[in-house]
Write a protein that holds these residues in place. Structure first.
Motif, PDB file in Angstrom:
ATOM      1  N   GLU A 210       9.267 -28.882 -74.585  1.00 45.70           N
ATOM      2  CA  GLU A 210       9.966 -29.613 -73.527  1.00 45.70           C
ATOM      3  C   GLU A 210      10.189 -31.075 -73.903  1.00 45.70           C
ATOM      4  O   GLU A 210      11.185 -31.685 -73.482  1.00 45.70           O
ATOM      5  CB  GLU A 210       9.188 -29.525 -72.208  1.00 45.70           C
ATOM      6  CG  GLU A 210       9.138 -28.137 -71.586  1.00 45.70           C
ATOM      7  CD  GLU A 210       8.175 -27.192 -72.302  1.00 45.70           C
ATOM      8  OE1 GLU A 210       7.295 -27.698 -73.045  1.00 45.70           O
ATOM      9  OE2 GLU A 210       8.319 -25.963 -72.132  1.00 45.70           O
ATOM     10  N   HIS A 211       9.292 -31.633 -74.693  1.00 44.84           N
ATOM     11  CA  HIS A 211       9.449 -33.019 -75.115  1.00 44.84           C
ATOM     12  C   HIS A 211      10.615 -33.161 -76.091  1.00 44.84           C
ATOM     13  O   HIS A 211      11.349 -34.149 -76.043  1.00 44.84           O
ATOM     14  CB  HIS A 211       8.157 -33.540 -75.748  1.00 44.84           C
ATOM     15  CG  HIS A 211       7.045 -33.708 -74.755  1.00 44.84           C
ATOM     16  ND1 HIS A 211       5.907 -32.947 -74.778  1.00 44.84           N
ATOM     17  CD2 HIS A 211       6.915 -34.542 -73.689  1.00 44.84           C
ATOM     18  CE1 HIS A 211       5.107 -33.310 -73.793  1.00 44.84           C
ATOM     19  NE2 HIS A 211       5.700 -34.276 -73.111  1.00 44.84           N
ATOM     20  N   PHE A 212      10.791 -32.185 -76.961  1.00 42.36           N
ATOM     21  CA  PHE A 212      11.937 -32.234 -77.863  1.00 42.36           C
ATOM     22  C   PHE A 212      13.247 -32.090 -77.093  1.00 42.36           C
ATOM     23  O   PHE A 212      14.264 -32.677 -77.466  1.00 42.36           O
ATOM     24  CB  PHE A 212      11.829 -31.140 -78.935  1.00 42.36           C
ATOM     25  CG  PHE A 212      10.785 -31.431 -79.984  1.00 42.36           C
ATOM     26  CD1 PHE A 212      11.027 -32.362 -80.985  1.00 42.36           C
ATOM     27  CD2 PHE A 212       9.557 -30.788 -79.958  1.00 42.36           C
ATOM     28  CE1 PHE A 212      10.073 -32.648 -81.951  1.00 42.36           C
ATOM     29  CE2 PHE A 212       8.593 -31.062 -80.918  1.00 42.36           C
ATOM     30  CZ  PHE A 212       8.855 -31.993 -81.915  1.00 42.36           C
ATOM     31  N   GLN A 213      13.221 -31.339 -76.016  1.00 49.19           N
ATOM     32  CA  GLN A 213      14.409 -31.206 -75.175  1.00 49.19           C
ATOM     33  C   GLN A 213      14.795 -32.543 -74.541  1.00 49.19           C
ATOM     34  O   GLN A 213      15.969 -32.769 -74.235  1.00 49.19           O
ATOM     35  CB  GLN A 213      14.182 -30.163 -74.087  1.00 49.19           C
ATOM     36  CG  GLN A 213      14.108 -28.725 -74.599  1.00 49.19           C
ATOM     37  CD  GLN A 213      13.866 -27.736 -73.489  1.00 49.19           C
ATOM     38  OE1 GLN A 213      12.901 -27.856 -72.729  1.00 49.19           O
ATOM     39  NE2 GLN A 213      14.751 -26.750 -73.374  1.00 49.19           N
ATOM     40  N   LEU A 214      13.807 -33.402 -74.350  1.00 48.49           N
ATOM     41  CA  LEU A 214      14.064 -34.707 -73.743  1.00 48.49           C
ATOM     42  C   LEU A 214      14.582 -35.734 -74.748  1.00 48.49           C
ATOM     43  O   LEU A 214      15.123 -36.767 -74.367  1.00 48.49           O
ATOM     44  CB  LEU A 214      12.782 -35.245 -73.093  1.00 48.49           C
ATOM     45  CG  LEU A 214      12.258 -34.486 -71.875  1.00 48.49           C
ATOM     46  CD1 LEU A 214      10.871 -34.986 -71.502  1.00 48.49           C
ATOM     47  CD2 LEU A 214      13.212 -34.643 -70.691  1.00 48.49           C
ATOM     48  N   MET A 215      14.398 -35.470 -76.040  1.00 51.80           N
ATOM     49  CA  MET A 215      14.825 -36.421 -77.063  1.00 51.80           C
ATOM     50  C   MET A 215      16.329 -36.377 -77.252  1.00 51.80           C
ATOM     51  O   MET A 215      16.995 -35.380 -76.941  1.00 51.80           O
ATOM     52  CB  MET A 215      14.128 -36.114 -78.399  1.00 51.80           C
ATOM     53  CG  MET A 215      12.617 -36.285 -78.381  1.00 51.80           C
ATOM     54  SD  MET A 215      11.891 -35.995 -80.026  1.00 51.80           S
ATOM     55  CE  MET A 215      10.170 -35.689 -79.581  1.00 51.80           C
ATOM     56  N   ARG A 216      16.877 -37.448 -77.767  1.00 55.77           N
ATOM     57  CA  ARG A 216      18.305 -37.515 -78.063  1.00 55.77           C
ATOM     58  C   ARG A 216      18.642 -36.588 -79.227  1.00 55.77           C
ATOM     59  O   ARG A 216      17.825 -36.380 -80.122  1.00 55.77           O
ATOM     60  CB  ARG A 216      18.697 -38.947 -78.422  1.00 55.77           C
ATOM     61  CG  ARG A 216      18.512 -39.941 -77.282  1.00 55.77           C
ATOM     62  CD  ARG A 216      18.895 -41.338 -77.719  1.00 55.77           C
ATOM     63  NE  ARG A 216      18.775 -42.297 -76.631  1.00 55.77           N
ATOM     64  CZ  ARG A 216      19.053 -43.594 -76.735  1.00 55.77           C
ATOM     65  NH1 ARG A 216      19.438 -44.094 -77.902  1.00 55.77           N
ATOM     66  NH2 ARG A 216      18.921 -44.390 -75.686  1.00 55.77           N
ATOM     67  N   GLU A 217      19.873 -36.083 -79.225  1.00 55.83           N
ATOM     68  CA  GLU A 217      20.289 -35.193 -80.309  1.00 55.83           C
ATOM     69  C   GLU A 217      20.324 -35.908 -81.657  1.00 55.83           C
ATOM     70  O   GLU A 217      20.180 -35.277 -82.699  1.00 55.83           O
ATOM     71  CB  GLU A 217      21.669 -34.603 -80.002  1.00 55.83           C
ATOM     72  CG  GLU A 217      21.654 -33.566 -78.886  1.00 55.83           C
ATOM     73  CD  GLU A 217      23.009 -32.924 -78.705  1.00 55.83           C
ATOM     74  OE1 GLU A 217      23.930 -33.238 -79.493  1.00 55.83           O
ATOM     75  OE2 GLU A 217      23.159 -32.105 -77.778  1.00 55.83           O
ATOM     76  N   ASN A 218      20.492 -37.231 -81.629  1.00 60.74           N
ATOM     77  CA  ASN A 218      20.536 -37.998 -82.882  1.00 60.74           C
ATOM     78  C   ASN A 218      19.186 -38.627 -83.216  1.00 60.74           C
ATOM     79  O   ASN A 218      19.100 -39.480 -84.100  1.00 60.74           O
ATOM     80  CB  ASN A 218      21.614 -39.087 -82.808  1.00 60.74           C
ATOM     81  CG  ASN A 218      21.271 -40.165 -81.786  1.00 60.74           C
ATOM     82  OD1 ASN A 218      20.425 -39.955 -80.906  1.00 60.74           O
ATOM     83  ND2 ASN A 218      21.921 -41.319 -81.882  1.00 60.74           N
ATOM     84  N   ALA A 219      18.134 -38.205 -82.510  1.00 57.82           N
ATOM     85  CA  ALA A 219      16.815 -38.824 -82.692  1.00 57.82           C
ATOM     86  C   ALA A 219      16.160 -38.391 -83.990  1.00 57.82           C
ATOM     87  O   ALA A 219      16.330 -37.265 -84.469  1.00 57.82           O
ATOM     88  CB  ALA A 219      15.909 -38.484 -81.512  1.00 57.82           C
ATOM     89  N   ILE A 220      15.389 -39.307 -84.564  1.00 55.36           N
ATOM     90  CA  ILE A 220      14.522 -39.024 -85.704  1.00 55.36           C
ATOM     91  C   ILE A 220      13.094 -38.952 -85.167  1.00 55.36           C
ATOM     92  O   ILE A 220      12.613 -39.909 -84.549  1.00 55.36           O
ATOM     93  CB  ILE A 220      14.620 -40.112 -86.782  1.00 55.36           C
ATOM     94  CG1 ILE A 220      16.043 -40.206 -87.336  1.00 55.36           C
ATOM     95  CG2 ILE A 220      13.631 -39.839 -87.911  1.00 55.36           C
ATOM     96  CD1 ILE A 220      16.262 -41.417 -88.232  1.00 55.36           C
ATOM     97  N   PHE A 221      12.418 -37.838 -85.393  1.00 52.95           N
ATOM     98  CA  PHE A 221      11.026 -37.672 -84.982  1.00 52.95           C
ATOM     99  C   PHE A 221      10.141 -37.794 -86.211  1.00 52.95           C
ATOM    100  O   PHE A 221      10.366 -37.122 -87.220  1.00 52.95           O
ATOM    101  CB  PHE A 221      10.801 -36.313 -84.310  1.00 52.95           C
ATOM    102  CG  PHE A 221       9.354 -35.987 -84.067  1.00 52.95           C
ATOM    103  CD1 PHE A 221       8.650 -36.637 -83.067  1.00 52.95           C
ATOM    104  CD2 PHE A 221       8.698 -35.040 -84.841  1.00 52.95           C
ATOM    105  CE1 PHE A 221       7.307 -36.350 -82.841  1.00 52.95           C
ATOM    106  CE2 PHE A 221       7.360 -34.744 -84.629  1.00 52.95           C
ATOM    107  CZ  PHE A 221       6.667 -35.401 -83.618  1.00 52.95           C
TER     108      PHE A 221
END
Length: 314
Positions: A210-221
């Motif tokens: 669910e946390h990845f769903q909240l991240m931006r599509e262009n985000a770097i994790f």
């Protein structure tokens, strides 16, 4: 006083210790020898070579100096039951780790993997789609010594930094700081999400699908803390579904990363073999913490730097 190093270091560093502490008997081995361990008052270790039996054997042991930040692989209960003091080298990793993290970010932002790949294949192609780091927002989960150094460098690139810690109190080089419980609210703001959290019961599998769903599509994790922050299957699913742009991983649930792990096959992940803190100056910096602590110890002062709560893990 007998000090036992369970790893070998450079001869010049050993000689410096011997000359600086002439009344201390130092032993340097590349692995644990039980006969030496039984007589040691102080143990210097990377932490991964100890087990419950070693603690039983080390009857004189009163202080363990860990030349690493993590202690999750140590026999923590056995150590705590003996009231053995444990300290580590917290803080020495901040320079090399911050440089590693900045290097990875700039590499992705400026399309360096694309450029390097083209060079290998003798391709002249300017279409790498580079972006700029300045003007980005970085969410730093765990803005301690390492996080602060990352924040300092990122702010030099005009990056807005948000820190998440337990208290929510202001942290150095963070434009704003919130409680770690506010993670879900802060994730959608970030172009770069960087975790430097230790391994504890609270942080184990803290980042969920669910946390990845909240991240931006262009985000770097980026995970540079401990590998059990995210379940491997959850991470793979998020990357396969392209919920984020890219992941940079220096730590993993199982290390070395198994040959057949799906992460090796994905094109939106960078795998770093838990080496971001490595540096030619690593042991030098470790001894810069150990020496003054040993001086205190020899005077009967047990208030040494970087003492840890062995059961809490930090």
């Amino acid at each position: 006083m007998k000090v036992y190093f369970t790893f070998n270091s450079r001869p010049d560093l050993q000689q410096q210790l011997i000359e600086h502490f002439p009344k201390v008997e130092f032993t340097f081995h590349s692995r644990i020898e039980n006969e030496v361990l039984a007589e040691a008052d102080v143990l210097v270790t990377y932490g991964e070579d100890l087990n419950d039996e070693h603690i039983k054997i080390a009857k004189n042991l009163k202080w363990i100096f860990v030349a690493s930040a993590g202690i999750e692989k140590m026999p923590r209960k056995a150590i705590a039951d003996r009231n053995i003091i444990v300290s580590n080298v917290r803080g020495i990793h901040k320079k090399p780790m911050a440089e590693s993290i900045i290097a990875h970010i700039l590499s992705l932002k400026r399309s360096l993997p694309y450029i390097y790949n083209n060079q290998q294949n003798k391709i002249w192609d300017k279409k790498g789609n580079p972006t700029e780091l300045n003007g980005s927002t970085a969410l730093i989960i765990g803005p301690g010594a390492i996080g602060a150094e990352i924040g300092r460098l990122l702010q030099a690139f005009e990056v807005y930094t948000i820190g998440l810690n337990r208290s929510g109190e202001d942290a150095p080089f963070m434009n704003e700081t919130h409680r770690i419980s506010d993670l879900a609210q802060q994730l959608p703001k970030a172009d770069i999400v960087i975790s430097i959290l230790p391994s504890t019961e609270e942080t184990t599998h803290m980042i969920k699908y669910e946390h990845f769903q909240l991240m931006r599509e262009n985000a770097i994790f980026m995970n540079f803390g401990r590998g059990n922050l995210v379940e491997t299957d959850v991470l793979i699913r998020a990357l396969e579904e392209k919920l984020i742009y890219h992941a940079v991983l220096d730590v993993f649930e199982v290390e070395p990363l198994p040959y057949d792990n799906k992460l090796w096959e994905l094109d939106n992940v960078t795998i770093s073999p838990h080496c971001s803190s490595h540096s030619s100056r690593y042991l030098e910096r470790s001894l810069e913490i150990f020496k003054p602590s040993l001086e205190k110890w020899l005077k009967g002062d047990t208030d040494i730097e970087n003492q840890m709560d062995i059961l809490r893990g930090y």
